[in-house]
Design a protein around this motif. Structure first.
Motif, PDB file in Angstrom:
ATOM      1  N   PRO A   1       0.840  -1.208   0.000  1.00  0.00           N
ATOM      2  CA  PRO A   1       0.000   0.000   0.000  1.00  0.00           C
ATOM      3  C   PRO A   1       0.875   1.258   0.000  1.00  0.00           C
ATOM      4  CG  PRO A   1       0.148  -0.865   2.214  1.00  0.00           C
ATOM      5  CD  PRO A   1       0.916  -1.831   1.327  1.00  0.00           C
ATOM      6  N   LEU A   2       0.434   2.313  -0.651  1.00  0.00           N
ATOM      7  CA  LEU A   2       1.163   3.572  -0.668  1.00  0.00           C
ATOM      8  C   LEU A   2       0.907   4.346   0.618  1.00  0.00           C
ATOM      9  CD1 LEU A   2       0.532   4.632  -4.363  1.00  0.00           C
ATOM     10  CD2 LEU A   2       2.655   3.762  -3.379  1.00  0.00           C
ATOM     11  N   GLN A   3       1.923   5.059   1.075  1.00  0.00           N
ATOM     12  CA  GLN A   3       1.814   5.819   2.314  1.00  0.00           C
ATOM     13  C   GLN A   3       1.471   7.285   2.024  1.00  0.00           C
ATOM     14  OE1 GLN A   3       5.089   5.138   5.075  1.00  0.00           O
ATOM     15  NE2 GLN A   3       5.681   3.316   3.924  1.00  0.00           N
ATOM     16  N   LYS A   4       1.215   8.008   3.076  1.00  0.00           N
ATOM     17  CA  LYS A   4       0.918   9.432   2.965  1.00  0.00           C
ATOM     18  C   LYS A   4       2.190  10.237   3.212  1.00  0.00           C
ATOM     19  CE  LYS A   4      -2.296  12.963   4.638  1.00  0.00           C
ATOM     20  NZ  LYS A   4      -3.450  13.261   5.527  1.00  0.00           N
ATOM     21  N   TYR A   5       2.430  11.257   2.363  1.00  0.00           N
ATOM     22  CA  TYR A   5       3.663  12.036   2.445  1.00  0.00           C
ATOM     23  C   TYR A   5       3.364  13.531   2.545  1.00  0.00           C
ATOM     24  CZ  TYR A   5       6.003   7.712   1.237  1.00  0.00           C
ATOM     25  OH  TYR A   5       6.466   6.424   1.263  1.00  0.00           O
ATOM     26  N   ASP A   6       4.386  14.274   2.962  1.00  0.00           N
ATOM     27  CA  ASP A   6       4.289  15.726   3.051  1.00  0.00           C
ATOM     28  C   ASP A   6       4.795  16.420   1.796  1.00  0.00           C
ATOM     29  OD1 ASP A   6       3.433  15.799   5.893  1.00  0.00           O
ATOM     30  OD2 ASP A   6       5.426  14.924   6.212  1.00  0.00           O
TER      31      ASP A   6
ATOM     32  N   ASN B   1       1.684  14.105 -19.389  1.00  0.00           N
ATOM     33  CA  ASN B   1       0.323  13.748 -18.978  1.00  0.00           C
ATOM     34  C   ASN B   1       0.061  13.951 -17.490  1.00  0.00           C
ATOM     35  OD1 ASN B   1      -0.586  13.087 -21.518  1.00  0.00           O
ATOM     36  ND2 ASN B   1      -0.144  10.897 -21.319  1.00  0.00           N
ATOM     37  N   ILE B   2       1.123  13.993 -16.684  1.00  0.00           N
ATOM     38  CA  ILE B   2       0.912  14.108 -15.244  1.00  0.00           C
ATOM     39  C   ILE B   2       1.195  15.522 -14.730  1.00  0.00           C
ATOM     40  CG2 ILE B   2       1.187  11.675 -14.694  1.00  0.00           C
ATOM     41  CD1 ILE B   2       4.071  14.034 -14.079  1.00  0.00           C
ATOM     42  N   LEU B   3       1.472  16.464 -15.635  1.00  0.00           N
ATOM     43  CA  LEU B   3       1.802  17.818 -15.202  1.00  0.00           C
ATOM     44  C   LEU B   3       0.654  18.514 -14.495  1.00  0.00           C
ATOM     45  CD1 LEU B   3       3.927  18.993 -18.249  1.00  0.00           C
ATOM     46  CD2 LEU B   3       4.738  18.630 -15.904  1.00  0.00           C
ATOM     47  N   SER B   4      -0.575  18.083 -14.745  1.00  0.00           N
ATOM     48  CA  SER B   4      -1.721  18.679 -14.048  1.00  0.00           C
ATOM     49  C   SER B   4      -1.686  18.378 -12.553  1.00  0.00           C
ATOM     50  CB  SER B   4      -3.031  18.174 -14.649  1.00  0.00           C
ATOM     51  OG  SER B   4      -3.119  16.754 -14.523  1.00  0.00           O
ATOM     52  N   ALA B   5      -0.946  17.335 -12.149  1.00  0.00           N
ATOM     53  CA  ALA B   5      -0.845  16.968 -10.730  1.00  0.00           C
ATOM     54  C   ALA B   5       0.385  17.576 -10.063  1.00  0.00           C
ATOM     55  CB  ALA B   5      -0.803  15.441 -10.587  1.00  0.00           C
TER      56      ALA B   5
ATOM     57  N   LYS C   1      -0.358  11.411  -4.979  1.00  0.00           N
ATOM     58  CA  LYS C   1      -0.894  12.766  -4.806  1.00  0.00           C
ATOM     59  C   LYS C   1      -2.285  12.711  -4.171  1.00  0.00           C
ATOM     60  CE  LYS C   1      -1.456  17.265  -6.041  1.00  0.00           C
ATOM     61  NZ  LYS C   1      -0.601  18.404  -5.749  1.00  0.00           N
ATOM     62  N   ARG C   2      -3.128  11.808  -4.639  1.00  0.00           N
ATOM     63  CA  ARG C   2      -4.487  11.707  -4.090  1.00  0.00           C
ATOM     64  C   ARG C   2      -4.457  11.313  -2.625  1.00  0.00           C
ATOM     65  NH1 ARG C   2      -7.266   8.335  -9.090  1.00  0.00           N
ATOM     66  NH2 ARG C   2      -7.433  10.092 -10.559  1.00  0.00           N
ATOM     67  N   ILE C   3      -3.592  10.369  -2.278  1.00  0.00           N
ATOM     68  CA  ILE C   3      -3.508   9.897  -0.898  1.00  0.00           C
ATOM     69  C   ILE C   3      -2.957  10.980   0.022  1.00  0.00           C
ATOM     70  CG2 ILE C   3      -2.303   8.284   0.629  1.00  0.00           C
ATOM     71  CD1 ILE C   3      -2.391   6.266  -1.714  1.00  0.00           C
ATOM     72  N   SER C   4      -1.934  11.693  -0.466  1.00  0.00           N
ATOM     73  CA  SER C   4      -1.193  12.610   0.396  1.00  0.00           C
ATOM     74  C   SER C   4      -1.745  14.029   0.396  1.00  0.00           C
ATOM     75  CB  SER C   4       0.285  12.634  -0.030  1.00  0.00           C
ATOM     76  OG  SER C   4       0.847  11.340   0.028  1.00  0.00           O
ATOM     77  N   GLY C   5      -2.270  14.487  -0.749  1.00  0.00           N
ATOM     78  CA  GLY C   5      -2.749  15.865  -0.833  1.00  0.00           C
ATOM     79  C   GLY C   5      -1.660  16.883  -0.583  1.00  0.00           C
TER      80      GLY C   5
END
Length: 364
Positions: A70-75, A140-144, A104-108
């Motif tokens: 699972p992916l973790q949450k980052y700062d 394609n990922i520059l919007s994030a 990005k979605r997980i961490s915000g």
């Protein structure tokens, strides 16, 4: 702060861009941030860079398909892009870059995109050398992405022109890259030999390796010309012609490829001159590395090299007569090693780089 790096690496190939990212991760870890580097393989240079930060702060997570769960949450997230290839359709489109979106979605949290060189920049200086098609997956990922991080002011200028087409809300930052200064420091007092060193990446137009003939003609007899590059990438007839030409001139022509960081700095420090003929660079590490160990540099007269090499000398490599005069005058000149080192150490020495990373994080 928890920081995630996401980038591709090579198990048996030294790459300036990959080392760039690895050193950046170490700099974050040296600031006592908790760094997780998600990548496909252990890079060949990992052992040579391992002492730059506390290993407990730098965790490497490997999966050859970039499947990390699972992916973790980052700062903070740092994405290290790479160029698309015919073999990257599956990995890049469906696995590597989508991982960034999930993180990005997980961490915000903010995302930094490391800008090596935007296609508008390289294609302006060397037309047709870099098709925009090879940026299709990374674009394609520059919007994030929140921040584009360039290595030079010159690069940031072009980055701002290019990336805003994909995300008008981007901010642009710049930090000069560190070199492997702790290994370089071992060789700063080396005694110079009658050797000139040249970095040649054969098969890449902008590296301008065709000037090797002119360099051989310009060198005085009894010098060694050490070429860091793979001769197998040269046409066999061209390679043999260079060997014959060097022999006639009394020059020992030596090729080396796949050298380690230690070997690179040892050769740079022993040489009386580095010749760097590239007509385009996103940064250009070898001139900085050479000056750090007290070796003068003759390089192409392009803005990015002038920006970061204040004590180097510059030339148009098309002028063979001036090339001969300049090489011989530099080989006979006396250079202050400490002055050469000081001209780059303020940004290229690792501890100074760590300070600059702090300023970057504070600004974000």
């Amino acid at each position: 702060m928890k920081v995630a790096f996401l980038g591709k690496n090579f198990r048996d190939t030294y790459s300036g861009g990959r080392i760039h990212a690895w050193m950046m991760a170490h700099a974050f870890a040296a600031r006592e941030h908790n760094v997780h580097y998600y990548t496909n393989t252990k890079p060949v240079f990992d052992e040579e860079l391992k002492d730059y930060s506390d290993s407990s702060n730098f965790k490497k997570i490997y999966n050859k398909f970039f499947l990390f769960f699972p992916l973790q949450k980052y700062d903070l997230i740092v994405i290290i892009p790479h160029l698309a290839s015919k073999r990257s359709y599956l990995i890049d489109k469906w696995l590597f870059y989508p991982q960034l979106i999930f993180l990005k979605r997980i961490s915000g949290c903010p995302v930094i995109y490391v800008d090596f060189e935007s296609p508008n920049w390289i294609n302006e200086l060397v037309p047709g050398s870099r098709p925009e098609e090879v940026y299709k997956y990374s674009n394609n990922i520059l919007s994030a992405v929140d921040v584009i991080l360039s290595t030079t002011q010159e690069g940031m200028k072009y980055a701002a022109q290019y990336y805003t087409k994909y995300n008008s809300g981007l901010s642009f930052k710049q930090v000069y890259l560190s070199i492997n200064s702790r290994i370089a420091d071992r060789f700063v007092n080396s005694k110079k030999e009658k050797q000139v060193i040249y970095f040649g990446r054969f098969g890449e137009k902008h590296k301008n390796s065709s000037v090797l003939n002119d360099i051989i003609n310009a060198l005085p007899p009894y010098y060694t010309l050490l070429v860091i590059g793979n001769p197998e990438k040269l046409n066999a007839d061209i390679y043999q012609a260079l060997i014959n030409q060097a022999k006639e001139k009394g020059i020992e022509l030596v090729f080396k490829s796949g050298i380690s960081e230690r070997e690179k700095y040892e050769h740079l420090a022993l040489s009386k001159l580095l010749i760097y003929s590239s007509s385009f660079e996103g940064y250009g590490l070898p001139p900085i590395e050479a000056q750090y160990v007290g070796t003068p540099v003759l390089c192409s007269d392009i803005p990015v090299l002038r920006e970061v090499n204040k004590e180097a000398e510059f030339i148009n490599f098309d002028d063979k007569e001036i090339l001969t005069v300049k090489i011989n005058s530099m080989l006979n000149a006396e250079y202050d090693k400490n002055k050469l080192k000081a001209s780059v150490s303020a940004f290229a020495e690792f501890n100074n780089y760590v300070k600059n990373i702090k300023y970057l994080v504070d600004s974000i």
